[in-house]
Design a protein around this motif. Sequence first.
Motif, PDB file in Angstrom:
ATOM      1  N   ILE A   1      13.281  -4.332  10.836  1.00 13.26           N
ATOM      2  CA  ILE A   1      12.351  -3.604  11.705  1.00 13.26           C
ATOM      3  C   ILE A   1      12.550  -2.099  11.608  1.00 13.26           C
ATOM      4  O   ILE A   1      11.584  -1.337  11.545  1.00 13.26           O
ATOM      5  CB  ILE A   1      12.521  -4.068  13.170  1.00 13.26           C
ATOM      6  N   TRP A   2      13.817  -1.661  11.589  1.00 20.20           N
ATOM      7  CA  TRP A   2      14.087  -0.214  11.579  1.00 20.20           C
ATOM      8  C   TRP A   2      14.320   0.223  10.138  1.00 20.20           C
ATOM      9  O   TRP A   2      15.397   0.028   9.584  1.00 20.20           O
ATOM     10  CB  TRP A   2      15.304   0.108  12.454  1.00 20.20           C
TER      11      TRP A   2
ATOM     12  N   THR B   1      11.276   6.437  16.763  1.00 24.79           N
ATOM     13  CA  THR B   1      12.329   6.813  17.709  1.00 24.79           C
ATOM     14  C   THR B   1      12.006   6.304  19.106  1.00 24.79           C
ATOM     15  O   THR B   1      12.881   5.802  19.821  1.00 24.79           O
ATOM     16  CB  THR B   1      12.511   8.340  17.729  1.00 24.79           C
ATOM     17  N   GLU B   2      10.743   6.427  19.506  1.00 23.42           N
ATOM     18  CA  GLU B   2      10.338   5.945  20.836  1.00 23.42           C
ATOM     19  C   GLU B   2      10.613   4.449  20.986  1.00 23.42           C
ATOM     20  O   GLU B   2      11.197   4.006  21.982  1.00 23.42           O
ATOM     21  CB  GLU B   2       8.847   6.210  21.064  1.00 23.42           C
ATOM     22  N   VAL B   3      10.200   3.677  19.993  1.00 19.67           N
ATOM     23  CA  VAL B   3      10.367   2.223  20.071  1.00 19.67           C
ATOM     24  C   VAL B   3      11.847   1.854  20.086  1.00 19.67           C
ATOM     25  O   VAL B   3      12.268   0.953  20.828  1.00 19.67           O
ATOM     26  CB  VAL B   3       9.641   1.533  18.905  1.00 19.67           C
ATOM     27  N   MET B   4      12.663   2.536  19.297  1.00 22.93           N
ATOM     28  CA  MET B   4      14.089   2.231  19.264  1.00 22.93           C
ATOM     29  C   MET B   4      14.730   2.481  20.629  1.00 22.93           C
ATOM     30  O   MET B   4      15.540   1.671  21.109  1.00 22.93           O
ATOM     31  CB  MET B   4      14.786   3.059  18.183  1.00 22.93           C
ATOM     32  N   ILE B   5      14.389   3.591  21.261  1.00 17.71           N
ATOM     33  CA  ILE B   5      14.957   3.898  22.583  1.00 17.71           C
ATOM     34  C   ILE B   5      14.505   2.860  23.600  1.00 17.71           C
ATOM     35  O   ILE B   5      15.297   2.388  24.427  1.00 17.71           O
ATOM     36  CB  ILE B   5      14.547   5.318  23.029  1.00 17.71           C
ATOM     37  N   ARG B   6      13.234   2.480  23.547  1.00 15.54           N
ATOM     38  CA  ARG B   6      12.719   1.468  24.483  1.00 15.54           C
ATOM     39  C   ARG B   6      13.456   0.139  24.327  1.00 15.54           C
ATOM     40  O   ARG B   6      13.878  -0.472  25.316  1.00 15.54           O
ATOM     41  CB  ARG B   6      11.221   1.262  24.270  1.00 15.54           C
ATOM     42  N   VAL B   7      13.621  -0.313  23.093  1.00 15.97           N
ATOM     43  CA  VAL B   7      14.271  -1.608  22.858  1.00 15.97           C
ATOM     44  C   VAL B   7      15.737  -1.560  23.279  1.00 15.97           C
ATOM     45  O   VAL B   7      16.245  -2.497  23.909  1.00 15.97           O
ATOM     46  CB  VAL B   7      14.145  -2.018  21.372  1.00 15.97           C
ATOM     47  N   LEU B   8      16.434  -0.479  22.966  1.00 20.53           N
ATOM     48  CA  LEU B   8      17.840  -0.359  23.355  1.00 20.53           C
ATOM     49  C   LEU B   8      18.018  -0.376  24.867  1.00 20.53           C
ATOM     50  O   LEU B   8      18.922  -1.029  25.394  1.00 20.53           O
ATOM     51  CB  LEU B   8      18.442   0.922  22.771  1.00 20.53           C
ATOM     52  N   PHE B   9      17.151   0.341  25.588  1.00 18.65           N
ATOM     53  CA  PHE B   9      17.279   0.395  27.041  1.00 18.65           C
ATOM     54  C   PHE B   9      16.826  -0.910  27.695  1.00 18.65           C
ATOM     55  O   PHE B   9      17.327  -1.283  28.753  1.00 18.65           O
ATOM     56  CB  PHE B   9      16.467   1.573  27.593  1.00 18.65           C
ATOM     57  N   ASP B  10      15.899  -1.617  27.072  1.00 13.43           N
ATOM     58  CA  ASP B  10      15.432  -2.903  27.611  1.00 13.43           C
ATOM     59  C   ASP B  10      16.437  -4.021  27.389  1.00 13.43           C
ATOM     60  O   ASP B  10      16.516  -4.955  28.190  1.00 13.43           O
ATOM     61  CB  ASP B  10      14.109  -3.308  26.945  1.00 13.43           C
TER      62      ASP B  10
ATOM     63  N   THR C   1       7.095  -2.383  25.985  1.00 11.36           N
ATOM     64  CA  THR C   1       7.926  -2.256  24.789  1.00 11.36           C
ATOM     65  C   THR C   1       7.402  -3.150  23.674  1.00 11.36           C
ATOM     66  O   THR C   1       7.375  -2.759  22.501  1.00 11.36           O
ATOM     67  CB  THR C   1       9.389  -2.612  25.104  1.00 11.36           C
ATOM     68  N   ARG C   2       6.954  -4.346  24.026  1.00  8.20           N
ATOM     69  CA  ARG C   2       6.420  -5.253  23.012  1.00  8.20           C
ATOM     70  C   ARG C   2       5.158  -4.665  22.376  1.00  8.20           C
ATOM     71  O   ARG C   2       4.960  -4.743  21.160  1.00  8.20           O
ATOM     72  CB  ARG C   2       6.102  -6.607  23.650  1.00  8.20           C
ATOM     73  N   GLU C   3       4.320  -4.051  23.186  1.00  6.26           N
ATOM     74  CA  GLU C   3       3.097  -3.430  22.654  1.00  6.26           C
ATOM     75  C   GLU C   3       3.429  -2.288  21.701  1.00  6.26           C
ATOM     76  O   GLU C   3       2.824  -2.167  20.625  1.00  6.26           O
ATOM     77  CB  GLU C   3       2.247  -2.909  23.814  1.00  6.26           C
ATOM     78  N   ARG C   4       4.405  -1.462  22.079  1.00  6.29           N
ATOM     79  CA  ARG C   4       4.780  -0.336  21.224  1.00  6.29           C
ATOM     80  C   ARG C   4       5.481  -0.827  19.953  1.00  6.29           C
ATOM     81  O   ARG C   4       5.321  -0.232  18.888  1.00  6.29           O
ATOM     82  CB  ARG C   4       5.684   0.634  21.989  1.00  6.29           C
TER      83      ARG C   4
END
Length: 328
Positions: A218-219, A153-162, A201-204
């Motif tokens: 990925i998801w 969930t964290e990674v999905m939110i980061r990618v969407l906002f980025d 975000t890339r690291e996560r």
Amino acid sequence: MIIENLYRRDGRFRSFIMKTKRTPAENQLRAYLKWCVNVKQLAPSTMATKRSVLGNFIIQTGIEDMSELTNKKLDRWIEKKALGQLGVRCNSTTIRTSVATIVAWIVWLRDMNYPIKIKIRMIVKPKPAPCRRKWYTSEQIAMVLNECDDLLTEVMIRVLFDTGMRAREFANLRLSDVNDRTIYTVGKGNKDGWVYISDTTRERLDEWVRTAGVIDYIWIKTTRRKYFEPLTVDGIRKKIQRQFCMVGLEGVQLHELRHSFATDVRKRGADVDVVQKLLRHSSLQVTQRYLHNLDGDMCEVWDELKNYKLAANAHADTACIRGETVHI
């Protein structure tokens, strides 16, 4: 086709399909949809919308041949949609989109030399409703991430906002689409595009890929039986909504994170044409609708132009309260 159930002598029943003759309008629609797929090569999501809108339009209007369609009949259909007489009441934006889909079909029929009576120039599209979509600041996103315990969930939110990706583009992401901090995506109209993510975000994202053993999409669901099966848009939405609700932000929609991305980069100094390119919009007018939350940024400009005192020594000292004059 109609499915009929007939009872047999033993009391059981069997089903059989009774074929019915298609109306000319149904044949015209089949020809148009076939052209959209094979010649224009529209995306599956666009085709699904066309099938739904145009199929329902034929049923709701009762037209057996598109040559019967007149401006009066179309206007009456629009009126019924707006009043909710054809099911759920539709807002002006939904009706406007449906009318645009119908007009595209009418134009194709006319180009294919079908006898069409309706006058396209007299078709009126309802004005779009004001965009009142919510958006989230970087501080709110940080608050959500701070309470996040689930890596996916964290990674999905980061990618969407980025990136500000559309929901369907996001759900279809594959490992091969990611190259360092650049992500390849196919947007509306099968247009190629590229979006970008931060170092963090890339690291996560790498952490998620390594932990989950991602090999394609990925998801993924990560359940025992369907481990590598990709999450649906609805599944992604539910996960993100659950996380936002934990910090008191209810009813979040995935597209609101696209609005949030656009508003954030604009507030940080990006020109509107840059925002347009980052959102991969073909029209600057569409991009402007994503920046409606920035009206307040004109306050500083207004202060410079208008925030001066008029007749500084003249102030009203009375007010009428409940019919009585009160001295202030």
